[in-house]
Design a protein around this motif. Sequence first.
Motif, mmCIF file in Angstrom:
data_model
loop_
_atom_site.group_PDB
_atom_site.id
_atom_site.type_symbol
_atom_site.label_atom_id
_atom_site.label_comp_id
_atom_site.label_asym_id
_atom_site.label_seq_id
_atom_site.Cartn_x
_atom_site.Cartn_y
_atom_site.Cartn_z
ATOM 1 N N ASP A 252 22.708 11.169 -39.844
ATOM 2 C CA ASP A 252 24.129 11.018 -40.178
ATOM 3 C C ASP A 252 24.572 12.134 -41.111
ATOM 4 N N GLU A 253 23.737 12.481 -42.080
ATOM 5 C CA GLU A 253 24.073 13.583 -42.987
ATOM 6 C C GLU A 253 24.178 14.895 -42.222
ATOM 7 N N VAL A 254 23.296 15.088 -41.261
ATOM 8 C CA VAL A 254 23.353 16.298 -40.438
ATOM 9 C C VAL A 254 24.659 16.332 -39.649
ATOM 10 N N ALA A 255 25.024 15.204 -39.047
ATOM 11 C CA ALA A 255 26.238 15.145 -38.234
ATOM 12 C C ALA A 255 27.490 15.344 -39.069
ATOM 13 N N ASP A 256 27.466 14.886 -40.315
ATOM 14 C CA ASP A 256 28.669 14.911 -41.151
ATOM 15 C C ASP A 256 28.815 16.184 -41.975
ATOM 16 N N CYS A 257 27.867 17.090 -41.893
ATOM 17 C CA CYS A 257 27.874 18.261 -42.761
ATOM 18 C C CYS A 257 28.973 19.256 -42.345
ATOM 19 N N THR A 258 29.865 19.546 -43.268
ATOM 20 C CA THR A 258 30.934 20.518 -43.023
ATOM 21 C C THR A 258 30.918 21.660 -44.031
ATOM 22 N N ALA A 259 30.033 21.591 -45.032
ATOM 23 C CA ALA A 259 29.937 22.652 -46.039
ATOM 24 C C ALA A 259 28.494 22.718 -46.544
ATOM 25 N N PRO A 260 28.009 23.925 -46.856
ATOM 26 C CA PRO A 260 26.601 24.077 -47.246
ATOM 27 C C PRO A 260 26.184 23.227 -48.428
ATOM 28 N N ASP A 261 27.106 23.017 -49.396
ATOM 29 C CA ASP A 261 26.681 22.273 -50.588
ATOM 30 C C ASP A 261 26.387 20.807 -50.294
ATOM 31 N N GLN A 262 26.851 20.317 -49.135
ATOM 32 C CA GLN A 262 26.553 18.927 -48.773
ATOM 33 C C GLN A 262 25.080 18.731 -48.442
ATOM 34 N N LEU A 263 24.397 19.797 -48.076
ATOM 35 C CA LEU A 263 22.967 19.713 -47.777
ATOM 36 C C LEU A 263 22.182 20.671 -48.673
ATOM 37 N N THR A 264 22.582 20.725 -49.930
ATOM 38 C CA THR A 264 21.836 21.454 -50.956
ATOM 39 C C THR A 264 21.471 20.456 -52.046
ATOM 40 N N PHE A 265 20.182 20.274 -52.281
ATOM 41 C CA PHE A 265 19.733 19.257 -53.229
ATOM 42 C C PHE A 265 18.863 19.891 -54.311
ATOM 43 N N LEU A 266 19.251 19.645 -55.567
ATOM 44 C CA LEU A 266 18.462 20.100 -56.696
ATOM 45 C C LEU A 266 17.409 19.052 -57.052
ATOM 46 N N PHE A 267 16.415 19.488 -57.811
ATOM 47 C CA PHE A 267 15.282 18.601 -58.090
ATOM 48 C C PHE A 267 15.701 17.324 -58.796
ATOM 49 N N GLY A 268 16.784 17.396 -59.580
ATOM 50 C CA GLY A 268 17.230 16.214 -60.296
ATOM 51 C C GLY A 268 17.874 15.153 -59.427
ATOM 52 N N GLU A 269 18.161 15.488 -58.177
ATOM 53 C CA GLU A 269 18.799 14.544 -57.266
ATOM 54 C C GLU A 269 17.806 13.770 -56.400
ATOM 55 N N ILE A 270 16.556 14.166 -56.423
ATOM 56 C CA ILE A 270 15.594 13.617 -55.455
ATOM 57 C C ILE A 270 15.248 12.167 -55.760
ATOM 58 N N ALA A 271 15.122 11.808 -57.029
ATOM 59 C CA ALA A 271 14.752 10.431 -57.376
ATOM 60 C C ALA A 271 15.787 9.443 -56.845
ATOM 61 N N ALA A 272 17.067 9.758 -57.007
ATOM 62 C CA ALA A 272 18.116 8.852 -56.524
ATOM 63 C C ALA A 272 18.114 8.769 -55.001
#
Length: 303
Positions: A252-272
């Motif tokens: 779903d995230e792949v299908a909904d992606c319209t901008a690069p920052d939507q699929l850019t994840f920093l290390f601090g976001e992984i736990a959530a």
Amino acid sequence: MSPITVVEGRRLSLTNLDKVLYPETGTTKGEVLHYCTTTADALLPHLHDRPVSFLRYPDGPGGQRFFTKNVPPGAPSWVKSCEVPHSRSGPARQVVLQDLPSLVWAANLVVELHAPQWTCDAPGTADRLVFDLDPGEPATVVECCTAARWLRDRLAADGLDAYAKTSGSKGMHLLVPVEPTPADRTTAYARTLAVEAGAALGELVTHKMDRALRPGRVFIDFSQNAAAKTTAVAYTLRARPLPTVSTPVTWDEVADCTAPDQLTFLFGEIAARRERYGDLHTPLLDPDRARPLPHGERRRRSA
């Protein structure tokens, strides 16, 4: 003096914990080590029984970077390794990160973690198929998503399930659990699909390595299925200006992606994300999810 810590009974000397590795975010080496320890329960299964290669960047992404496959000098005797065949130089030994102390030791070296599509007990026999989708500017991960969805559907037509993750750099990886298959055959099959994608998606993708063909296109790199090649593993930090992580994502995230920052994840976001989704790549660890590649006759008809 370097602080000594004990991890599951193993004594480790950890160095330069206050050193800033990612100046843009002020991320320190200590924070990197904390990320690795708190993500180990997801990361280690994807490394299990696989010889790892290190991209080392001890002074951060802006400093010297070097790729190493051999066991680093000074590695503790309890860090496991396995013999890996090398066609030119003969066999070599590579690290196998099987437990938390070994992972913390590796993280202290400041490394990206890369692994082949096979395990130590069956060198060159793949249990996964991989596609590395690399966008050439001005293309971005948004265009990679279009190519990824096409490949997912094409793989499904052959009875294969694909699982997506960000590369942690600019692109995406697709991983497919397969029954044990010689790497030259997985490479040939992946090439067939990359060629088909080029025919189906026209100017959007290319399967050719010629860099002159890449601007504005997604390069579908099928060559990482070769026995000697490796791919950045899920959850590894990358040596990029920001502390980005190669992160499993939903379709779903792949299908909904319209901008690069939507699929850019920093290390601090992984736990959530793990709290929300668990490990989206767990199916890759289940032998019952593996499927055979289609027979050669079908591949030749589709080539």
